[in-house]
Design a protein around this motif. Structure first.
Motif, PDB file in Angstrom:
ATOM      1  N   GLU A 196     -51.989 -98.298  26.238  1.00 49.59           N
ATOM      2  CA  GLU A 196     -52.120 -96.935  26.930  1.00 49.59           C
ATOM      3  C   GLU A 196     -52.147 -95.910  26.114  1.00 49.59           C
ATOM      4  O   GLU A 196     -53.436 -94.695  26.144  1.00 49.59           O
ATOM      5  N   ALA A 197     -51.409 -96.199  24.705  1.00 46.73           N
ATOM      6  CA  ALA A 197     -51.409 -95.183  23.358  1.00 46.73           C
ATOM      7  C   ALA A 197     -52.963 -95.304  22.819  1.00 46.73           C
ATOM      8  O   ALA A 197     -53.101 -94.085  21.959  1.00 46.73           O
ATOM      9  N   LEU A 198     -53.364 -95.926  23.195  1.00 43.70           N
ATOM     10  CA  LEU A 198     -54.514 -96.396  22.204  1.00 43.70           C
ATOM     11  C   LEU A 198     -55.818 -96.430  23.771  1.00 43.70           C
ATOM     12  O   LEU A 198     -57.167 -96.458  22.984  1.00 43.70           O
ATOM     13  N   ALA A 199     -55.421 -95.968  24.352  1.00 42.56           N
ATOM     14  CA  ALA A 199     -56.940 -95.504  25.452  1.00 42.56           C
ATOM     15  C   ALA A 199     -58.296 -94.317  24.733  1.00 42.56           C
ATOM     16  O   ALA A 199     -58.857 -94.393  25.089  1.00 42.56           O
ATOM     17  N   PRO A 200     -57.335 -93.640  24.436  1.00 47.23           N
ATOM     18  CA  PRO A 200     -57.960 -92.208  23.493  1.00 47.23           C
ATOM     19  C   PRO A 200     -59.092 -93.493  22.735  1.00 47.23           C
ATOM     20  O   PRO A 200     -60.333 -92.687  22.737  1.00 47.23           O
ATOM     21  N   ALA A 201     -58.553 -94.186  22.049  1.00 47.84           N
ATOM     22  CA  ALA A 201     -59.479 -94.348  20.732  1.00 47.84           C
ATOM     23  C   ALA A 201     -60.716 -95.847  21.684  1.00 47.84           C
ATOM     24  O   ALA A 201     -61.486 -95.699  20.971  1.00 47.84           O
ATOM     25  N   VAL A 202     -60.055 -96.553  22.281  1.00 46.05           N
ATOM     26  CA  VAL A 202     -60.775 -96.587  23.677  1.00 46.05           C
ATOM     27  C   VAL A 202     -61.589 -96.482  24.104  1.00 46.05           C
ATOM     28  O   VAL A 202     -63.421 -96.841  23.954  1.00 46.05           O
ATOM     29  N   GLU A 203     -61.762 -95.289  24.584  1.00 50.22           N
ATOM     30  CA  GLU A 203     -63.082 -94.259  25.060  1.00 50.22           C
ATOM     31  C   GLU A 203     -63.465 -93.980  23.893  1.00 50.22           C
ATOM     32  O   GLU A 203     -64.861 -94.230  24.036  1.00 50.22           O
ATOM     33  N   ARG A 204     -63.116 -93.962  22.854  1.00 51.77           N
ATOM     34  CA  ARG A 204     -64.046 -93.075  21.908  1.00 51.77           C
ATOM     35  C   ARG A 204     -65.591 -94.363  21.288  1.00 51.77           C
ATOM     36  O   ARG A 204     -66.548 -93.909  21.159  1.00 51.77           O
ATOM     37  N   GLU A 205     -64.805 -95.492  21.181  1.00 50.84           N
ATOM     38  CA  GLU A 205     -65.275 -96.628  20.527  1.00 50.84           C
ATOM     39  C   GLU A 205     -66.135 -96.812  21.773  1.00 50.84           C
ATOM     40  O   GLU A 205     -67.230 -97.970  21.506  1.00 50.84           O
ATOM     41  N   ARG A 206     -66.276 -96.934  23.350  1.00 48.13           N
ATOM     42  CA  ARG A 206     -66.469 -97.540  24.708  1.00 48.13           C
ATOM     43  C   ARG A 206     -67.763 -96.463  24.177  1.00 48.13           C
ATOM     44  O   ARG A 206     -68.947 -97.317  24.287  1.00 48.13           O
ATOM     45  N   ARG A 207     -67.858 -95.443  24.024  1.00 53.41           N
ATOM     46  CA  ARG A 207     -69.003 -94.404  23.449  1.00 53.41           C
ATOM     47  C   ARG A 207     -70.338 -95.193  22.787  1.00 53.41           C
ATOM     48  O   ARG A 207     -71.443 -94.476  22.587  1.00 53.41           O
ATOM     49  N   GLU A 208     -69.305 -95.623  21.614  1.00 49.70           N
ATOM     50  CA  GLU A 208     -70.004 -95.150  20.264  1.00 49.70           C
ATOM     51  C   GLU A 208     -70.229 -96.682  20.333  1.00 49.70           C
ATOM     52  O   GLU A 208     -72.026 -97.182  19.920  1.00 49.70           O
ATOM     53  N   LEU A 209     -69.844 -97.453  21.080  1.00 52.05           N
ATOM     54  CA  LEU A 209     -70.717 -99.513  21.699  1.00 52.05           C
ATOM     55  C   LEU A 209     -71.735 -98.676  22.429  1.00 52.05           C
ATOM     56  O   LEU A 209     -72.787 -99.578  21.845  1.00 52.05           O
ATOM     57  N   ARG A 210     -71.639 -97.821  23.218  1.00 56.78           N
ATOM     58  CA  ARG A 210     -73.274 -97.874  24.135  1.00 56.78           C
ATOM     59  C   ARG A 210     -73.989 -97.326  23.738  1.00 56.78           C
ATOM     60  O   ARG A 210     -75.421 -96.964  23.520  1.00 56.78           O
TER      61      ARG A 210
END
Length: 219
Positions: free
Chosen positions: A95-109
């Motif tokens: 849960e604490a890493l959710a912002p990092a996950v979203e940021r990396e998902r945007r870069e992945l796309r």
């Protein structure tokens, strides 16, 4: 031992994989590079195997304040794959890493759109898929990549890296049918220490490698 650059590492890996192909171990190969760095290693491999070359975009989820230390990874639309041991060691939660996950998902796309555009991803089903990167440290990105490809039912799944941390390679033996890694140095701390030239590749260099390789149309 240090490679001059990724191209030299790729040529050494290509020689080993060509021997396996000649022994009948790599039938109908498809080479998937983990960009950016993996593309420069994968291009000589694909050329030597006479195989299509494409990319599989995977994004590392780094630990807060130490982004180079991967605690998980993302690929395609798959859920993030976290390393439970690393999370526990650092006192982190998903849960604490959710912002990092979203940021990396945007870069992945963004990278998928840049590298592939409207071109469909190759179908690994029934083929020998060789997943290539420039090295393996924690193994987080490789694990996510291998699991993603495995779900697409390749006939044979190979991980090929020029250099890797012995413990991390051992931890991936159940994820691939074969791991090809010529150098497994004791005291491994980072992939870059095993290269004289480890400059970051650009998106344009990734595209140039893809466009310069004749195998894409056969994927």
């Amino acid at each position: 031992m240090r490679f001059r650059d990724r191209a030299e590492a790729g040529r050494e890996l290509a020689g080993l994989l060509s021997d396996l192909r000649d022994q009948g171990a790599l039938v109908d190969p498809l080479v998937l590079a983990l960009p950016r760095g993996g593309i420069a290693v994968a291009e000589p491999v694909a050329r030597a195997l006479g195989a299509p070359l494409d990319v599989l975009v995977v994004r590392k989820i780094g630990a807060p304040h130490h982004q180079e230390f991967a605690v998980g990874a993302l690929v395609a639309d798959d859920p993030p794959l976290f390393d439970a041991h690393s999370l526990g060691l650092l006192g982190l939660t998903e849960e604490a890493l959710a912002p990092a996950v979203e940021r990396e998902r945007r870069e992945l796309r963004r990278r998928e759109q840049r590298y592939r555009g409207d071109r469909p991803a190759p179908d690994p089903a029934g083929r020998t898929v060789v997943v290539v990167d420039d090295g393996l440290a924690t193994g987080a990105t490789a694990r996510a990549a291998l699991r993603h490809v495995r779900r697409q039912r390749p006939a044979h799944l190979v991980l090929a890296v020029p250099v890797g941390a012995p413990d991390s390679l051992d931890a991936l033996v159940d994820e691939a049918d074969m791991i090809v890694c010529p150098y497994r140095p004791v005291g491994f701390s980072a992939v870059g220490q095993w290269y004289e030239d480890f400059e970051q590749l650009t998106d344009d260099e990734v595209l140039a490698a893809l466009e310069g390789h004749g195998g894409l149309s056969r994927a």
